[in-house]
Design a protein around this motif. Sequence first.
Motif, mmCIF file in Angstrom:
data_model
loop_
_atom_site.group_PDB
_atom_site.id
_atom_site.type_symbol
_atom_site.label_atom_id
_atom_site.label_comp_id
_atom_site.label_asym_id
_atom_site.label_seq_id
_atom_site.Cartn_x
_atom_site.Cartn_y
_atom_site.Cartn_z
ATOM 1 N N ASN A 115 3.081 5.426 2.784
ATOM 2 C CA ASN A 115 4.228 5.944 3.537
ATOM 3 C C ASN A 115 3.833 6.064 5.016
ATOM 4 O O ASN A 115 2.953 6.857 5.356
ATOM 5 C CB ASN A 115 4.617 7.320 2.981
ATOM 6 N N ILE B 247 8.657 3.511 3.632
ATOM 7 C CA ILE B 247 7.705 3.338 2.515
ATOM 8 C C ILE B 247 7.857 1.959 1.867
ATOM 9 O O ILE B 247 6.892 1.393 1.362
ATOM 10 C CB ILE B 247 7.834 4.487 1.484
ATOM 11 N N ASN C 165 6.854 -1.459 4.680
ATOM 12 C CA ASN C 165 5.673 -0.796 5.241
ATOM 13 C C ASN C 165 4.639 -1.776 5.796
ATOM 14 O O ASN C 165 3.431 -1.523 5.752
ATOM 15 C CB ASN C 165 5.057 0.200 4.236
#
Length: 137
Positions: A92, A109, A112
């Motif tokens: 995250n 997330i 990413n």
Amino acid sequence: MEKTLSIIKPDAVAKNVIGKIIDRFESNGLRIAAMKKIKLTKEDAGKFYEVHKERPFYNDLCEYMSSGPVVVMVLEGENAVAKNRELMGATNPKEAAPGTIRADFAESIEANAVHGSDSLENAKKEIAFFFAEREIL
Ligand code: CMP
């Protein structure tokens, strides 16, 4: 010497930061042993992330990973698996340490920026998923 698989994900490819991300690897002792830019099908992404198939985010993840081109690489170096994960930062981006790839380039997330193998055993499987022996130099 270890080898690990890295993927520059569709969000980072779309942002035109492939070179900036590769620089993080090369500047930190990792060498590119293989590399290609490809667009995964949803089925390809589903196979690659099969380990996550029971997770609630699996379908969205497969849609996302097949939404645009990605760059897949084999990175080689001392402790390459752990080194790559350290350079990427937490999954995250909100939790990723300052100066890591995800802190600097990731959106969320899911989007990413990068994927990296989480163990030497998985690295071998993930490398074999994308590359033939003769493509790894
Ligand atoms: P990656 O390292 O490619 O491995 C699995 C991916 O699932 C992960 O990065 C994230 O991009 C994605 N993902 C989406 N939602 C979640 C979540 N809630 N927890 C963990 N991973 C997630």
